[in-house]
Design a protein around this motif. Structure first.
Motif, PDB file in Angstrom:
ATOM      1  N   LEU A 149       0.838  -1.194   0.000  1.00  0.00           N
ATOM      2  CA  LEU A 149       0.000   0.000   0.000  1.00  0.00           C
ATOM      3  C   LEU A 149       0.877   1.250   0.000  1.00  0.00           C
ATOM      4  CD1 LEU A 149      -2.665  -1.034   2.668  1.00  0.00           C
ATOM      5  CD2 LEU A 149      -2.870  -1.132   0.171  1.00  0.00           C
ATOM      6  N   PRO A 150       0.599   2.200  -0.894  1.00  0.00           N
ATOM      7  CA  PRO A 150       1.413   3.417  -0.940  1.00  0.00           C
ATOM      8  C   PRO A 150       1.152   4.298   0.276  1.00  0.00           C
ATOM      9  CG  PRO A 150      -0.475   3.627  -2.400  1.00  0.00           C
ATOM     10  CD  PRO A 150      -0.477   2.199  -1.907  1.00  0.00           C
ATOM     11  N   VAL A 151       2.199   4.990   0.720  1.00  0.00           N
ATOM     12  CA  VAL A 151       2.046   5.928   1.836  1.00  0.00           C
ATOM     13  C   VAL A 151       2.976   7.102   1.587  1.00  0.00           C
ATOM     14  CG1 VAL A 151       3.777   4.672   3.192  1.00  0.00           C
ATOM     15  CG2 VAL A 151       2.204   6.242   4.337  1.00  0.00           C
ATOM     16  N   ILE A 152       2.449   8.301   1.785  1.00  0.00           N
ATOM     17  CA  ILE A 152       3.239   9.508   1.591  1.00  0.00           C
ATOM     18  C   ILE A 152       2.691  10.580   2.523  1.00  0.00           C
ATOM     19  CG2 ILE A 152       1.771  10.397  -0.277  1.00  0.00           C
ATOM     20  CD1 ILE A 152       4.347  11.525  -1.553  1.00  0.00           C
ATOM     21  N   GLY A 153       3.572  11.419   3.028  1.00  0.00           N
ATOM     22  CA  GLY A 153       3.106  12.496   3.875  1.00  0.00           C
ATOM     23  C   GLY A 153       4.230  13.167   4.631  1.00  0.00           C
ATOM     24  N   GLU A 154       3.923  14.300   5.224  1.00  0.00           N
ATOM     25  CA  GLU A 154       4.862  15.027   6.068  1.00  0.00           C
ATOM     26  C   GLU A 154       4.070  15.779   7.114  1.00  0.00           C
ATOM     27  OE1 GLU A 154       8.540  18.274   5.839  1.00  0.00           O
ATOM     28  OE2 GLU A 154       7.486  17.632   4.008  1.00  0.00           O
ATOM     29  N   GLY A 155       4.415  15.570   8.371  1.00  0.00           N
ATOM     30  CA  GLY A 155       3.665  16.209   9.438  1.00  0.00           C
ATOM     31  C   GLY A 155       4.207  15.800  10.794  1.00  0.00           C
ATOM     32  N   GLU A 156       3.299  15.628  11.764  1.00  0.00           N
ATOM     33  CA  GLU A 156       3.710  15.263  13.121  1.00  0.00           C
ATOM     34  C   GLU A 156       3.343  13.808  13.412  1.00  0.00           C
ATOM     35  OE1 GLU A 156       5.555  17.443  14.770  1.00  0.00           O
ATOM     36  OE2 GLU A 156       5.272  18.689  12.971  1.00  0.00           O
ATOM     37  N   MET A 157       4.227  13.132  14.112  1.00  0.00           N
ATOM     38  CA  MET A 157       4.040  11.718  14.430  1.00  0.00           C
ATOM     39  C   MET A 157       4.091  11.519  15.938  1.00  0.00           C
ATOM     40  SD  MET A 157       6.707   8.608  13.565  1.00  0.00           S
ATOM     41  CE  MET A 157       6.281   8.502  11.832  1.00  0.00           C
ATOM     42  N   THR A 158       3.206  10.669  16.441  1.00  0.00           N
ATOM     43  CA  THR A 158       3.215  10.292  17.854  1.00  0.00           C
ATOM     44  C   THR A 158       3.128   8.785  17.953  1.00  0.00           C
ATOM     45  OG1 THR A 158       2.110  12.328  18.557  1.00  0.00           O
ATOM     46  CG2 THR A 158       2.043  10.468  20.082  1.00  0.00           C
ATOM     47  N   MET A 159       4.059   8.180  18.688  1.00  0.00           N
ATOM     48  CA  MET A 159       4.066   6.736  18.907  1.00  0.00           C
ATOM     49  C   MET A 159       3.958   6.454  20.396  1.00  0.00           C
ATOM     50  SD  MET A 159       7.095   5.628  16.311  1.00  0.00           S
ATOM     51  CE  MET A 159       8.091   7.022  16.817  1.00  0.00           C
ATOM     52  N   VAL A 160       3.059   5.573  20.752  1.00  0.00           N
ATOM     53  CA  VAL A 160       2.896   5.161  22.142  1.00  0.00           C
ATOM     54  C   VAL A 160       3.338   3.711  22.255  1.00  0.00           C
ATOM     55  CG1 VAL A 160       1.292   4.818  24.042  1.00  0.00           C
ATOM     56  CG2 VAL A 160       0.992   6.768  22.487  1.00  0.00           C
TER      57      VAL A 160
END
Length: 262
Positions: A149-160
Motif C-alpha cells: 500500500l502506498p504511503v506519503i506524507g509530512e507532518g507530526e508523528m506520535t508513537m505510544v
C-alpha cells in the motif's frame, strides 16, 4: 507504524531510547561526589548497582548540571532516518526530525552484568531495563509502500509504546594513562521488544482523512511484522549515537574510582 516502533527504539528507544546503558555503566563513575541520592557500591554487588542506576535514571529527569547531563524529560534526538527496501514488506523512506522521547526516565533497571577486575581484555557489560509506557513525538516525512500500500506524507508523528524491554550489550576497553585506567567504548548493540505500539501521523496523503485512517489502521495492525525489518536499522543508528556519548563521558573517569574499596 512499524516504522514508528523502530524509531522509538531508535531511541528506544528510547536512545531508546536509550540512556539506561549510560547510567547503568556510569552510575558508579561519579566517584566521591555522586549526585544525591546515588551512592557507590562494592564490586560485584549487582543488587546495589541496579538500585543506584535506577535512582540516577530518575534523577536525570530534571538533569544533573554538575555532571553535564541535560534533562531527559524529554530525551531529544535530532534525526532518525531509514531507507526503504523493495524486497521487504516495509519499503519506505522515513525521516524523523526533532525526535522527543517522553517517560524514558520512568524505566527501571532489571539487570547489570559484566564488570571485571581484569582490564587486560575488553569487558562486555550487559544491561537490561523495562519501561511500562513510553511516548515518542517527532516531525516526520515518509514516502514508499507498506504491505504494497502506498504511503506519503509530512507532518507530526506520535508513537505510544507499551512495556518496552531493552537489552544493551556494551563492549568497553581500558586504556592506561598516568597509572590509571580509562574506559573507551568499542561497540554497543541494542535489542528491544515491546508489547504494543500505536501510531498517529498528521497530514498523510496531504490531509486526506479517508486514506490516512486506512493506512494508519494497516500500520497499527501490522506493527509487529514491520518492526522485524525496521528495528535493526533503527537500533544501529541509536547505538552509534550512544557510543559517541559514552566515549566522551568515560574520557576522564578512572576505572579504579568506580567502586567502593573492599
Amino acid at each position: 507504524m512499524s516504522s514508528n516502533f523502530f524509531v522509538r527504539h531508535s531511541f528506544q528507544c528510547s536512545l531508546f531510547i536509550a540512556f539506561i546503558v549510560l547510567f547503568s555503566l556510569q552510575w558508579c563513575a561519579f566517584a566521591a561526589d555522586f549526585p544525591n541520592p546515588v551512592t557507590k557500591c562494592h564490586f560485584g554487588d549487582e543488587k546495589c548497582m541496579i538500585e543506584q542506576a535506577t535512582k540516577l535514571l530518575k534523577k536525570a529527569a530534571t538533569g544533573i548540571p554538575e555532571k553535564n547531563i541535560p534533562s531527559l524529560e524529554p530525551w531529544k534526538v535530532a534525526k532518525i532516518e531509514t531507507l526503504g527496501d523493495k524486497s521487504k514488506a516495509l519499503n519506505v523512506d522515513l525521516v524523523m526530525s526533532n525526535v522527543e522521547f517522553y517517560n524514558y526516565t520512568k524505566a527501571s533497571v532489571s539487570g547489570i552484568k559484566g564488570f571485571t577486575k581484569d582490564l587486560s581484555k575488553p569487558m562486555k557489560i550487559v544491561t537490561r531495563n523495562i519501561n511500562p509506557h513510553m511516548t515518542i513525538k517527532a516531525h516526520y516525512k515518509i514516502n514508499g509502500n507498506i504491505l504494497v500500500l502506498p504511503v506519503i506524507g509530512e507532518g507530526e508523528m506520535t508513537m505510544v509504546l507499551d512495556n518496552v524491554k531493552s537489552r544493551f550489550t556494551t563492549t568497553i576497553k581500558a586504556q592506561e594513562r598516568n597509572g590509571k585506567h580509562y574506559m573507551s567504548v568499542d561497540n554497543i548493540k541494542i535489542e528491544s521488544s515491546v508489547d504494543r505500539v500505536t501510531t498517529e501521523m498528521t497530514n498523510l496523503f496531504n490531509g486526506d482523512k479517508t486514506l490516512s485512517e486506512s493506512i494508519l489502521e494497516v500500520m497499527n495492525e501490522n506493527w509487529r511484522v514491520l518492526s522485524d525489518e525496521l528495528t535493526p536499522r533503527i537500533n544501529a543508528a541509536l547505538a552509534h549515537s550512544l557510543e559517541e556519548l559514552l566515549t566522551n563521558f568515560f574520557i576522564d573517569i578512572p576505572y579504579e574510582d568506580y567502586f567502593l574499596t573492599e
